[in-house]
Enzyme design. Structure first.
Site, mmCIF file in Angstrom:
data_model
loop_
_atom_site.group_PDB
_atom_site.id
_atom_site.type_symbol
_atom_site.label_atom_id
_atom_site.label_comp_id
_atom_site.label_asym_id
_atom_site.label_seq_id
_atom_site.Cartn_x
_atom_site.Cartn_y
_atom_site.Cartn_z
ATOM 1 N N GLU A 9 64.682 -15.886 41.901
ATOM 2 C CA GLU A 9 62.923 -15.252 41.055
ATOM 3 C C GLU A 9 64.280 -15.468 39.402
ATOM 4 O O GLU A 9 63.126 -15.177 38.723
ATOM 5 C CB GLU A 9 62.105 -14.007 41.080
ATOM 6 C CG GLU A 9 63.033 -13.089 41.195
ATOM 7 C CD GLU A 9 62.883 -11.898 41.115
ATOM 8 O OE1 GLU A 9 61.721 -11.290 40.397
ATOM 9 O OE2 GLU A 9 62.287 -10.924 41.953
ATOM 10 N N CYS A 63 60.546 -10.646 44.747
ATOM 11 C CA CYS A 63 61.760 -10.609 45.831
ATOM 12 C C CYS A 63 61.517 -11.578 47.286
ATOM 13 O O CYS A 63 62.019 -11.354 48.219
ATOM 14 C CB CYS A 63 61.785 -9.452 46.070
ATOM 15 S SG CYS A 63 62.174 -8.431 44.461
ATOM 16 N N HIS A 101 62.728 -4.396 52.377
ATOM 17 C CA HIS A 101 62.993 -4.810 50.527
ATOM 18 C C HIS A 101 63.913 -3.617 50.033
ATOM 19 O O HIS A 101 63.284 -2.582 50.297
ATOM 20 C CB HIS A 101 62.032 -5.716 50.741
ATOM 21 C CG HIS A 101 62.428 -6.070 48.644
ATOM 22 N ND1 HIS A 101 63.435 -6.719 47.858
ATOM 23 C CD2 HIS A 101 61.334 -4.694 48.107
ATOM 24 C CE1 HIS A 101 63.419 -6.466 47.232
ATOM 25 N NE2 HIS A 101 62.573 -5.806 47.042
HETATM 26 N N1 ACO Z 1 67.172 15.389 40.253
HETATM 27 C C1 ACO Z 1 66.572 14.464 42.046
HETATM 28 N N2 ACO Z 1 65.489 13.047 41.997
HETATM 29 C C2 ACO Z 1 65.188 13.677 41.152
HETATM 30 C C3 ACO Z 1 65.569 13.564 39.548
HETATM 31 C C4 ACO Z 1 66.472 14.404 39.765
HETATM 32 N N3 ACO Z 1 67.169 15.014 38.531
HETATM 33 N N4 ACO Z 1 64.966 13.354 38.445
HETATM 34 C C5 ACO Z 1 63.627 12.871 38.918
HETATM 35 N N5 ACO Z 1 63.822 12.892 39.768
HETATM 36 C C6 ACO Z 1 62.992 12.169 41.420
HETATM 37 C C7 ACO Z 1 62.011 11.939 41.183
HETATM 38 O O1 ACO Z 1 60.574 13.456 41.320
HETATM 39 C C8 ACO Z 1 61.291 10.644 41.809
HETATM 40 O O2 ACO Z 1 61.410 10.826 42.927
HETATM 41 P P1 ACO Z 1 59.646 10.852 44.269
HETATM 42 O O3 ACO Z 1 59.074 10.222 43.836
HETATM 43 O O4 ACO Z 1 60.788 11.077 45.251
HETATM 44 O O5 ACO Z 1 59.252 13.136 43.512
HETATM 45 C C9 ACO Z 1 62.811 9.973 41.562
HETATM 46 O O6 ACO Z 1 63.854 10.746 40.895
HETATM 47 C C10 ACO Z 1 62.023 8.729 40.804
HETATM 48 O O7 ACO Z 1 61.644 9.064 39.380
HETATM 49 P P2 ACO Z 1 59.841 9.233 38.776
HETATM 50 O O8 ACO Z 1 60.213 9.967 37.344
HETATM 51 O O9 ACO Z 1 58.889 9.072 39.778
HETATM 52 O O10 ACO Z 1 60.299 7.741 38.255
HETATM 53 P P3 ACO Z 1 60.483 6.220 37.140
HETATM 54 O O11 ACO Z 1 59.881 6.958 35.829
HETATM 55 O O12 ACO Z 1 62.045 7.250 36.539
HETATM 56 O O13 ACO Z 1 60.912 5.633 37.659
HETATM 57 C C11 ACO Z 1 60.535 3.664 39.037
HETATM 58 C C12 ACO Z 1 61.567 4.887 39.031
HETATM 59 C C13 ACO Z 1 59.587 3.112 38.658
HETATM 60 C C14 ACO Z 1 61.201 2.850 40.458
HETATM 61 C C15 ACO Z 1 61.131 2.365 37.933
HETATM 62 O O14 ACO Z 1 62.801 2.863 38.360
HETATM 63 C C16 ACO Z 1 60.843 0.691 38.382
HETATM 64 O O15 ACO Z 1 59.841 1.145 37.655
HETATM 65 N N6 ACO Z 1 61.786 0.134 38.242
HETATM 66 C C17 ACO Z 1 61.052 -1.206 38.632
HETATM 67 C C18 ACO Z 1 60.643 -1.298 39.668
HETATM 68 C C19 ACO Z 1 60.681 -1.277 41.019
HETATM 69 O O16 ACO Z 1 61.375 -1.763 41.825
HETATM 70 N N7 ACO Z 1 59.628 -1.445 41.926
HETATM 71 C C20 ACO Z 1 59.700 -1.660 43.518
HETATM 72 C C21 ACO Z 1 58.866 -2.581 44.480
HETATM 73 S S1 ACO Z 1 58.774 -4.108 43.558
HETATM 74 C C22 ACO Z 1 60.892 -4.540 42.959
HETATM 75 O O17 ACO Z 1 60.995 -4.892 44.531
HETATM 76 C C23 ACO Z 1 61.040 -4.783 41.591
#
Ligand code: ACO
Length: 448
Positions: free
Chosen positions: A82, A116, A246
């Site tokens: 991609e 992906c 994945h």
């Molecule tokens: N210690 C431990 N855990 C923590 C801490 C900390 N200090 N701070 C946050 N967390 C946890 C949260 O609780 C959450 O876990 P949970 O869902 O089990 O509750 C996790 O860390 C992520 O934090 P969030 O605030 O929910 O998310 P964030 O706004 O940081 O974004 C996301 C995470 C959405 C995955 C972002 O990185 C993203 O957009 N990634 C790209 C998209 C992606 O990969 N999507 C997956 C499918 S599509 C693809 O393959 C591209």
């Protein structure tokens, strides 16, 4: 052709990486957010001398060499990616440089693209070709290659980079159970790349997680129905030895497996033990939509699934945690981790894989493993891939250098008329690298 599947595999990832713990501090994220919250340890990235083309040249050359495959014996070459470098010219055509040298230009196949999922599309195309009337007796070759980079922000730690090559043919140690397959395809704007001037995606992180889990449920249901029709009994997690997902980041893999356990519980509450039943019962009446939003269900099901996760999923997580999201290569890097960790115990085992590409396309499918005969044996595949050696010989970079590299790559994306540093000091011998893009946007590569 019988037992069509994967005969040989090799993997390449850049030797340049950044520790998630270090990035976390640099980004001002709370301690543990990337390492525990996302479940990631380290992230590989391409420097200016590497890209998806150089990585795929490297991995294809390496596979042919290490398994002693005559390049004339490849009849189909399919690439899943991609990472758009050219809107018309396929990555496959760059790889033809390897085969033209040996006088082999009779090779079908082009690139497949949908987030992906492209690698899985390429894999199915090759396997279907070997199973078809058009097959001429030669091997298929599948390449998954991606550099996953995100703009600064919460998605940035979910990047990564790698290329994987898989040789396809009959009598494979890793054979498809072609009848056991379920797909879910739909229209969604969860992650997409509408801005052709940028390598970065537009991403709705929360939506992408929900889309992923919805696709997982749907594929699991379809695969289970097909299994029931075929075998005459209900499918459950206990019918496969391992589950490979994945892996955009490890936390989503944990949630995914927990979701399968919840699915099994809903289908047949007695498929889980008494304590698990008690923990999951309160969620049995949730609507499907509610179930994707319920944090309590997520926690309870992850807790219930933990022992089985450790046994059936943990061995698949090594490379995705260490290298990051490799987009098309992520699922297969997880599968490679399993072979690396468990190859001597995989004989006669069923492994279920779930492939997801945003937008969205997804398939769950089944593989049946055997030790096989050298060079196409699981133990030889492990030896050739040398995952531990490749992970150990990496170089960790500071966040400052990482950010600087990302900025340079932003300028270089879609650019012409530049030469790279040609600095190959970190690359191992045999690695291809980018030397120049000329005034006609033509790209030139050399081999170290
Ligand atoms: N210690 C431990 N855990 C923590 C801490 C900390 N200090 N701070 C946050 N967390 C946890 C949260 O609780 C959450 O876990 P949970 O869902 O089990 O509750 C996790 O860390 C992520 O934090 P969030 O605030 O929910 O998310 P964030 O706004 O940081 O974004 C996301 C995470 C959405 C995955 C972002 O990185 C993203 O957009 N990634 C790209 C998209 C992606 O990969 N999507 C997956 C499918 S599509 C693809 O393959 C591209």
């Amino acid at each position: 052709a019988k037992n069509v599947g994967i005969l040989a595999i090799d993997i390449y990832f850049p030797p340049t990486c950044i520790q998630q713990e270090v990035l976390e501090t640099h980004d001002g994220a709370s301690k543990g957010k990337y390492t525990i919250g996302l479940g990631q340890d380290c992230m590989a990235f391409c420097t200016e001398v590497e890209d998806v083309i150089s990585m795929s040249l490297t991995v294809v050359s390496s596979l042919l060499e290490k398994y002693k495959i005559d390049p004339k014996q490849i009849g189909r070459l399919e690439v899943g990616s991609e990472t758009v470098i050219d809107k018309s010219k396929s990555i496959k055509t760059f790889l033809m440089q390897i085969f033209e040298k040996y006088g082999n230009t009779d090779i079908e196949g082009v690139d497949s693209t949908n987030a992906c999922y492209g690698g899985t599309a390429a894999l199915f195309n090759c396997a279907n070709w070997v199973e078809s009337n058009s097959w001429d007796g030669r091997y298929g070759l599948v390449v998954c290659t991606d550099s996953a980079v995100y703009a600064e922000g919460p998605a940035r730690p979910t990047g990564g980079a790698a290329a994987i090559a898989m040789l396809i043919g009959p009598d494979a140690p890793i054979a498809f159970e072609s009848k056991l397959r379920g797909s879910h395809m739909a229209h969604a704007y969860d992650f997409y790349k509408p801005n052709l001037a940028s390598e970065y995606p537009v991403v709705d992180g929360k939506l992408s997680q929900t889309c992923y889990l919805m696709a997982l449920d749907s594929c699991y249901n379809i695969l289970s129905h097909k299994y029931e029709k075929l075998v005459g009994k209900q499918f459950s997690i206990s019918d496969a030895e391992y589950f490979v997902f994945h892996s955009p980041y490890n936390k989503l893999v944990q949630k995914s497996f927990a979701r399968l356990v919840f699915n099994d519980f809903l289908k047949n509450p007695s498929s889980v033990d008494a304590i698990a039943k008690e923990k999951l019962q309160p969620f049995a009446t949730l609507s499907v939509d509610e179930s994707y939003q319920s944090r309590d269900l997520e926690k309870a099901s992850q807790q219930v699934a933990k022992p089985q996760f450790d046994a059936k999923v943990q061995p698949t997580t090594l490379i995705p945690k260490q290298v990051g999201n490799m987009y098309t290569a992520s699922l297969y890097a997880a599968f490679i981790s399993l072979i690396h960790n468990k190859h001597s115990t995989l004989d006669n085992k069923r492994v279920i894989l779930f492939s997801y590409g945003s937008g969205l396309t997804s398939t769950m499918f089944s593989l049946q493993l055997r030790e096989g005969q050298s060079p196409f044996s699981l133990s030889n595949i492990v030896k050739v891939m040398d995952v531990a050696g490749k992970l150990k010989s990496r170089h960790e970079f500071s966040p400052e250098i990482f950010v600087e590299t990302m900025k340079l790559m932003e300028c270089r994306y879609g650019a012409k008329e530049f030469v790279t540093s040609k600095d190959t000091s970190l690359l191992s011998p045999g690695t291809f690298y980018l030397t120049e893009v000329d005034s006609m946007y033509r790209r030139f590569y050399a081999k170290k």
